[in-house]
Each structure stands twice: as C-alpha cells, then as structure tokens.
Design an enzyme around this catalytic site. Structure first.
Site, PDB file in Angstrom:
ATOM      1  N   CYS A 197      39.448  11.661 -79.618  1.00 44.21           N
ATOM      2  CA  CYS A 197      38.322  11.512 -80.551  1.00 44.21           C
ATOM      3  C   CYS A 197      37.161  12.398 -80.124  1.00 44.21           C
ATOM      4  O   CYS A 197      37.014  12.742 -78.972  1.00 44.21           O
ATOM      5  CB  CYS A 197      37.867  10.051 -80.561  1.00 44.21           C
ATOM      6  N   ARG A 229      39.481  18.947 -81.364  1.00 44.39           N
ATOM      7  CA  ARG A 229      40.114  17.878 -80.558  1.00 44.39           C
ATOM      8  C   ARG A 229      41.187  17.150 -81.355  1.00 44.39           C
ATOM      9  O   ARG A 229      41.936  16.355 -80.826  1.00 44.39           O
ATOM     10  CB  ARG A 229      39.053  16.896 -80.076  1.00 44.39           C
ATOM     11  N   TRP A 264      41.006  10.050 -83.856  1.00 48.61           N
ATOM     12  CA  TRP A 264      42.443  10.338 -83.871  1.00 48.61           C
ATOM     13  C   TRP A 264      43.106   8.986 -83.735  1.00 48.61           C
ATOM     14  O   TRP A 264      42.992   8.333 -82.705  1.00 48.61           O
ATOM     15  CB  TRP A 264      42.798  11.260 -82.710  1.00 48.61           C
ATOM     16  N   ASN A 317      35.870   6.257 -77.946  1.00 48.48           N
ATOM     17  CA  ASN A 317      36.989   7.163 -77.677  1.00 48.48           C
ATOM     18  C   ASN A 317      37.790   6.520 -76.562  1.00 48.48           C
ATOM     19  O   ASN A 317      37.250   6.194 -75.515  1.00 48.48           O
ATOM     20  CB  ASN A 317      36.479   8.539 -77.236  1.00 48.48           C
ATOM     21  N   GLY A 318      39.086   6.280 -76.810  1.00 45.38           N
ATOM     22  CA  GLY A 318      39.939   5.694 -75.772  1.00 45.38           C
ATOM     23  C   GLY A 318      40.728   4.526 -76.336  1.00 45.38           C
ATOM     24  O   GLY A 318      40.890   4.388 -77.541  1.00 45.38           O
ATOM     25  N   GLU A 347      57.361  28.321 -72.045  1.00 49.93           N
ATOM     26  CA  GLU A 347      56.082  28.430 -72.766  1.00 49.93           C
ATOM     27  C   GLU A 347      56.309  29.020 -74.153  1.00 49.93           C
ATOM     28  O   GLU A 347      55.742  28.563 -75.146  1.00 49.93           O
ATOM     29  CB  GLU A 347      55.105  29.270 -71.946  1.00 49.93           C
ATOM     30  N   LYS A 360      55.388  27.086 -77.752  1.00 48.97           N
ATOM     31  CA  LYS A 360      54.501  27.648 -78.776  1.00 48.97           C
ATOM     32  C   LYS A 360      55.151  27.581 -80.152  1.00 48.97           C
ATOM     33  O   LYS A 360      54.525  27.243 -81.151  1.00 48.97           O
ATOM     34  CB  LYS A 360      54.160  29.100 -78.416  1.00 48.97           C
ATOM     35  N   GLU A 409      55.220  23.864 -81.376  1.00 55.46           N
ATOM     36  CA  GLU A 409      53.941  23.246 -81.773  1.00 55.46           C
ATOM     37  C   GLU A 409      53.241  24.025 -82.883  1.00 55.46           C
ATOM     38  O   GLU A 409      52.417  23.462 -83.586  1.00 55.46           O
ATOM     39  CB  GLU A 409      53.030  23.052 -80.572  1.00 55.46           C
ATOM     40  N   HIS A 419      76.417  27.441 -68.177  1.00 55.42           N
ATOM     41  CA  HIS A 419      76.697  26.043 -67.794  1.00 55.42           C
ATOM     42  C   HIS A 419      76.527  25.115 -68.970  1.00 55.42           C
ATOM     43  O   HIS A 419      76.329  23.914 -68.799  1.00 55.42           O
ATOM     44  CB  HIS A 419      75.764  25.646 -66.635  1.00 55.42           C
ATOM     45  N   LYS A 460      44.014  18.633 -79.259  1.00 52.14           N
ATOM     46  CA  LYS A 460      43.742  19.601 -78.191  1.00 52.14           C
ATOM     47  C   LYS A 460      43.740  18.925 -76.828  1.00 52.14           C
ATOM     48  O   LYS A 460      44.203  19.470 -75.857  1.00 52.14           O
ATOM     49  CB  LYS A 460      42.378  20.268 -78.423  1.00 52.14           C
TER      50      LYS A 460
HETATM   51  C1  AGP Z   1      49.829  23.541 -75.116  1.00 49.05           C
HETATM   52  O1  AGP Z   1      49.806  24.533 -76.131  1.00 49.05           O
HETATM   53  C2  AGP Z   1      49.627  22.160 -75.688  1.00 49.05           C
HETATM   54  N1  AGP Z   1      48.408  22.080 -76.430  1.00 49.05           N
HETATM   55  C3  AGP Z   1      49.759  21.068 -74.631  1.00 49.05           C
HETATM   56  O2  AGP Z   1      51.049  21.152 -74.078  1.00 49.05           O
HETATM   57  C4  AGP Z   1      48.747  21.145 -73.476  1.00 49.05           C
HETATM   58  O3  AGP Z   1      49.024  22.262 -72.658  1.00 49.05           O
HETATM   59  C5  AGP Z   1      48.861  19.871 -72.639  1.00 49.05           C
HETATM   60  O4  AGP Z   1      48.545  18.766 -73.463  1.00 49.05           O
HETATM   61  C6  AGP Z   1      47.933  19.864 -71.406  1.00 49.05           C
HETATM   62  O5  AGP Z   1      46.604  19.963 -71.835  1.00 49.05           O
HETATM   63  P1  AGP Z   1      45.478  20.244 -70.692  1.00 49.05           P
HETATM   64  O6  AGP Z   1      45.771  21.592 -70.114  1.00 49.05           O
HETATM   65  O7  AGP Z   1      44.174  20.167 -71.411  1.00 49.05           O
HETATM   66  O8  AGP Z   1      45.627  19.157 -69.651  1.00 49.05           O
END
Ligand code: AGP
Length: 620
Positions: A2, A31, A80, A106-107, A489, A493, A496, A512, A615
């Site tokens: 949030c 966020r 959120w 938030n939480g 990685e 990408k 997501e 394998h 985020k």
């Molecule tokens: C990466 O593109 C994602 N948004 C997600 O995996 C992110 O890296 C992960 O949630 C960790 O976030 P942070 O680096 O803010 O701890």
C-alpha cells in the site's frame, strides 16, 4: 504494497491537503494498488473523506466533481487488497467515532479477528471486511476513553496489535495533527517549512522536500506544521536522524520515456557507474560503508545470500564472485525458504540480504531471524531510509535512483555491481587477491557502464525480434556459470511482463530432462560464455545450441563480439562487448530486459504495472 501519505501545513500555506495527498499517491502508484482514498480536516474541525476502488484517476475525477473541504491536515492511501476485495467500502481511509476519526493502514494485523469480535460485542458496526477498520474503531475507543489524546490513543492500540502495520490517524477535534506508528512496515517523515509529511517511502513527498527522517521499529510519530515528535511504543522519546534524499522529483517522473521501465533500462549504465562512485578508485576497492564491521568480515567463514526474485538472481552473481576472489563458501537462498529450514548460523556467518525496496517482507523477516540467530547481516539496498537496512549491521546502498517500474532492471545491474565490489573488498581484507589482480578487476568493472551503453544501442534489433514473437507461448533461457542467473532473470522478466511461460535453466541441465521440452519452433535464448574463459565452457554451450537446433529450436544467442563459433548454429546472435567473464553477466542481461519490455509492449500490456504484481511485496 500500500501507499501511504500524511500531510500537515500551516493554514493558508502552500497547496491544499488534497493536492499534496493526491500528488504523493501518484508518486506511490508504482507500489501497486487497486483502490485509493483521502481524508482531510479543515481549520474548523470538519473531517471530509472520499475513497474509490480502481485507479487513482477514478478518485481524482470524483473529487473534481465533488471537492472535499479545504484543509491543511490530511491522509491518503492506495490499497493493495489483502483482507477483503478491492471495493469502495474496503478502500482506506476507514472512519470511526461517528466519522470524526480517519485511519489508513499498510500491512496485516494478524489478530484482527478477536479484536473485531470484541468491538462487535460492544455494538460497533463495521462498514468493511478489512483488518484496518478494526484499528480505526480501536483507536476511536481509546481516544474517547483517554480523554482526547490522539497520539496516546494510537500508542495504546498499537501495543495490542500483532503483525505488520503502518498506521496514520487524524481526528476532527485536532486539525493540524497527523499521528503515525509502524511495526514491520515502512514509514518515513518529510520535513518542510511550516509543513511536514509522512509516507511509505520518500516518493510520497519528494516533490516538496528532500529532508527526511526514518521512523524506526515500534515507534510513533506526531507531526504538526512546526514540530515532529517521535516516541517508542512505551511512550519514551527517541533519538531521530535526518537524511537528505539523493534524488529529486524529476527523477521519479518518466522524463519523456514511453514507460518507467524504458527509462530505467536506459539508466542501467549510470546505475552501475553511480554504485561504483567513490568505491572503486585508483585500482582499489574502498567500501567505507563496511568500516564498522571490518573485524567481523575478517573472521567470516561462510556467506549466505538471502533475497527474492530478481534480487536473488543478482545474489548468484555475488556467489561466483565472492567464492572466486575471497575463497569464502557462499550459499544463495530464497528469503522465504531460508527462515523456515532452521539454518545453522553463528557469528562467523555473514548473511547478505539484497533488496531494491528495502521493504520486502520475506527478506525483512529473514534478516530479523538471522540476527536473532547471531549472524552478521549486511544489506545491499537501493532505497535510503527503508526498513531492511535499519535492521542490518551494515548496508551497501546501490545508487540506481528510484526504480518505479514493478519489473526490476537497473536495480539488478546495480546489485550485481555492489556484489562484485563486496567480493573485491573481502579479497582485499583477506589478501586472497594481490593488489595487481584487484586493480585489473577494478579497471574491467569501471568499463562496464560504457559497455552497457553500447548494448543499449542494439535495442531496435531486439524490438524487431519481440514483434515477431508477440504470439509465442513459451520461451526457454539457457546459461552457464554467471550466465545461469542471467537465464533465470530473463525468464522472470518474460513471466512478469508478457505473462508468457518462461523458464531459465543451467545449460548443463538440458540433457538431464529439459531437452524433452524442445520441439520445432521452440524459442530458446542462450547466454554464451566468452570463448576466452579458461573454464572452457564455451564449446559446451555451443554443443548445447547444436543439440537443441537439431530438434527444431529457434535459438537467439547472446554472445560476445567476435565469437564466430556460435554464428553457424544460432538463428539470431545479439552481440555484447568483451568484458571479464564475471562482468559480462551485466552486459548479457540488458538484451533480456529490453526483450521482456518490448514483448510486453508488442502485446499491448502495461509494462510498468503488470497484473497481479506490486513493486514492493510488503506482506509475507
Ligand atoms: C523483479 O522484477 C520483481 N519485481 C520481484 O521479483 C522483485 O525482484 C522481488 O520482489 C524483490 O524485491 P526487492 O528487491 O525490493 O526486495
């Protein structure tokens, strides 16, 4: 996830609260959220609030049609959804005390059910399904019982809550006062002249001030236009430290780019350069950030890296670097797994947490656990004043600047850079590399920003490739050694951003099992090691390419300039400049960041705020 904003200003000064609050919420949109709301109190003690499910624009349009009272005291929230769906009634602020008190949260309040049952038995009627509304009614009850001291009422309540929370509360009786409290969830204060702010992070108020103050664990803060008072949950005053935010409001805007992600990929060279600044000088590495833990670093006999998602993949780069240069064994673990496997930790274990946001709950709780078990904790983080660094023994800040797009890009290359610096710093302390060897690595590392810039010049070719593949349903990524985390990685990408099934493999794993996935037309990206690498991994990976091509795969190879051996076997080769093998990882990832973004764009998807994602994942 949030977003939280609080504001108090001298009556008649500057903008009306609602403008400040909405501006702050806009900067916190990254966020991730699904509803938004604000509450404002005017000088005559009238509290007015509005909240809407959906994007912030829904709320803004509604407020334009029917404005709130003109006040200089207010709170704002982007939600959120955790408890209860994204509806108008579940949106924050939540009201209590006959609409005279407003609260945002938030939480997650873990014991809200029993607290709610108690309130219901007292006749309280609830308007929402949220845990947050419980807190609003609890504070209202304490406020009435306590004779009208809002800060004291909130303090009484937070001592009864379990879980993670940042709470902000205002009351119509007290224009000019916003009270906040935090546990396991972020809160920072912005310091102005005749006005003060609060936010989930500095983006909430960066347009108004760069002077900030972090609020620590189990602390409560009261802001008025001319004062900021901080106490702990026992009511005792606590020392606070101010800091200067090192980026300005314009940095958080798109700056003319089509998306925050495009802007942030373009900033990858400077993210590396700024993270190196002052730390790799005259052929040596100087990490004064770690002066306070120098003795511990000399005795460390094991390193455990904990992180989530992209940050965890950067951690694997750190593993290879630290083991190769400092000869210390390194394990890389997903933070949410680490904490529950009863790891064996002691004072000679260095736990390195990596987090762009510094608020990822999985990583934060793992950091707390590691410290409780006696390990030294060093954090690598991109957000000043965030929670994880405050819970660590030392921190290396990356200086990638604000990363707004949910999908992490420039933070990844900055994290890799910080880990390479850490590896060289440990090698320096422990004498496992000579000064000449370190100088050679530093020279290579300092050349990386310019080399990333050269890779960015190939964006058009990658955009074309992405356009051809917009309807693909599956992409595989293969890499070896430091190419393996890059494969992971690249796959993340695509998942997501383009919502495509994608998987990264260690290339040696192919035979394998995963090679069974290869059928005609299967797209496979292969990160090809340097042919100059003494480990002679290059021919092995070229063999892998031949094996999958023989079964009909379409291969896009990422290979260093001049690598002729790969040309006959790949359908497409994306070249990267020569660099030291470990550092080539920071070059190979750039085409994959661009590809993920371009494929998502080709599919007409929201590149900056992909579905279902936030985020900063501030819940476990
Ligand atoms: C990466 O593109 C994602 N948004 C997600 O995996 C992110 O890296 C992960 O949630 C960790 O976030 P942070 O680096 O803010 O701890």
């Amino acid at each position: 996830m949030c977003g939280i904003v609080g504001y108090v200003g001298e009556v008649g000064l500057g903008e009306r609260s609602v403008e400040v609050l909405l501006g702050g919420l806009k900067r916190l949109e990254y966020r991730g959220y699904d509803s938004a709301g604000v509450a404002v109190i005017d000088a005559d003690g009238r509290l007015d609030s509005r909240k809407k499910a959906g994007k912030l624009k829904m709320l803004i349009d509604d407020l334009e049609a029917t404005p709130l009272v003109d006040g200089r005291t207010g709170i704002g929230h982007t939600r959120w959804a955790t408890h209860g769906g994204p509806t108008d009634s579940n949106a924050h602020p939540h009201l209590a005390d006959d609409g005279r008190l407003a609260l945002i949260h938030n939480g997650i309040i873990e014991n809200f059910s029993e607290l709610k049952a108690e309130l219901v038995s007292e006749g309280v009627e609830f308007q929402s399904e949220t845990d947050s509304e419980v807190a609003a009614h609890l504070v209202a009850r304490a406020y009435r019982a306590g004779g009208g001291d809002l800060a004291e009422a909130l303090r009484m309540v937070v001592n009864t809550l379990h879980g993670a929370f940042t709470l902000l509360v205002v009351h119509a009786d007290q224009p000019g006062l916003v009270v906040g409290a935090r546990r396991n969830s972020p809160l920072v204060v912005g310091l102005g002249d005749g006005e003060n702010f609060m936010g989930s992070d500095v983006a909430a108020f960066i347009a108004h001030t760069r002077r900030a103050m972090s609020i620590g664990q189990d602390q409560l803060v009261s802001i008025r236009p001319d004062s900021v008072e901080v106490v702990d949950f026992e009511g005792r005053p606590v020392e606070t430290t101010e800091f200067e935010v090192d980026w300005d409001a314009s940095a958080a805007d798109k700056g003319g780019w089509s998306s925050f992600m495009a802007k942030e990929i373009s900033e990858e060279p400077e993210a590396v350069a700024n993270t190196l600044l002052g730390r790799a000088v005259d052929g040596a590495v100087t990490l004064t950030d770690l002066d306070g833990v120098r003795e511990q670093l000399l005795t460390v006999d094991r390193v455990i890296v904990i992180a989530c998602g992209t940050a965890a993949y950067a951690g694997i780069l750190g593993k290879y670097a630290i083991e190769q240069w400092a000869r210390i064994p390194v394990e890389v673990e997903l933070a949410h797994e680490f904490r529950y496997r009863d790891p064996v930790l002691d004072a000679r274990t260095l736990v390195v947490s990596i987090s762009q946001s510094g608020e990822t709950m999985d990583t934060l709780m793992a950091v707390k656990y590691a410290r409780e078990q006696g390990a030294q904790v060093l954090s690598i983080c991109n957000t000043q004043g965030s929670t994880i660094p405050r819970e660590s023994d030392a921190v290396i800040y990356t200086h990638a600047g604000p990363e707004v797009a949910v999908a992490s890009t420039k933070a990844f290359v900055a994290q890799g850079t910080a880990l390479f610096l850490l590896g060289l710093h440990l090698a320096t302390l422990r004498g496992t590399l000579t000064a000449e060897q370190i100088a050679e690595q530093v020279t290579d590392l300092q050349a990386i920003p310019e080399k990333i810039t050269r890779v960015l010049e190939s964006s058009d070719r990658i955009r074309t490739l992405a356009g051809w593949m917009a309807d693909t349903r599956s992409v595989l990524f293969l890499g070896r050694h430091v190419g393996y985390p890059i494969a992971l990685e690249g796959a993340l990408k695509l998942k997501e951003l383009a919502y495509i099934h994608a998987e990264g493999f260690a290339a040696g794993e192919l035979k394998h099992g995963p090679i069974a996935l290869i059928e005609p037309g299967q797209i496979v990206f292969v990160i090809v090691p340097s042919p100059r690498d003494p480990r002679s991994l290059h021919p092995k990976v070229v063999s892998n390419i031949q094996e999958i091509r023989a079964r009909g795969a379409r291969v896009i190879a990422i290979a260093e300039e001049g690598d002729a051996a790969v040309l006959p076997f790949a359908d497409e080769v994306l070249h990267i400049p020569l660099a030291a093998p470990l550092f080539e990882s920071l070059l190979a990832v750039v085409p994959l960041h661009i590809f993920g973004m371009e494929l998502a764009a080709a599919k007409g998807l929201d590149v900056d705020q992909p579905r279902n994602l936030a985020k900063s994942v501030t819940v476990e």
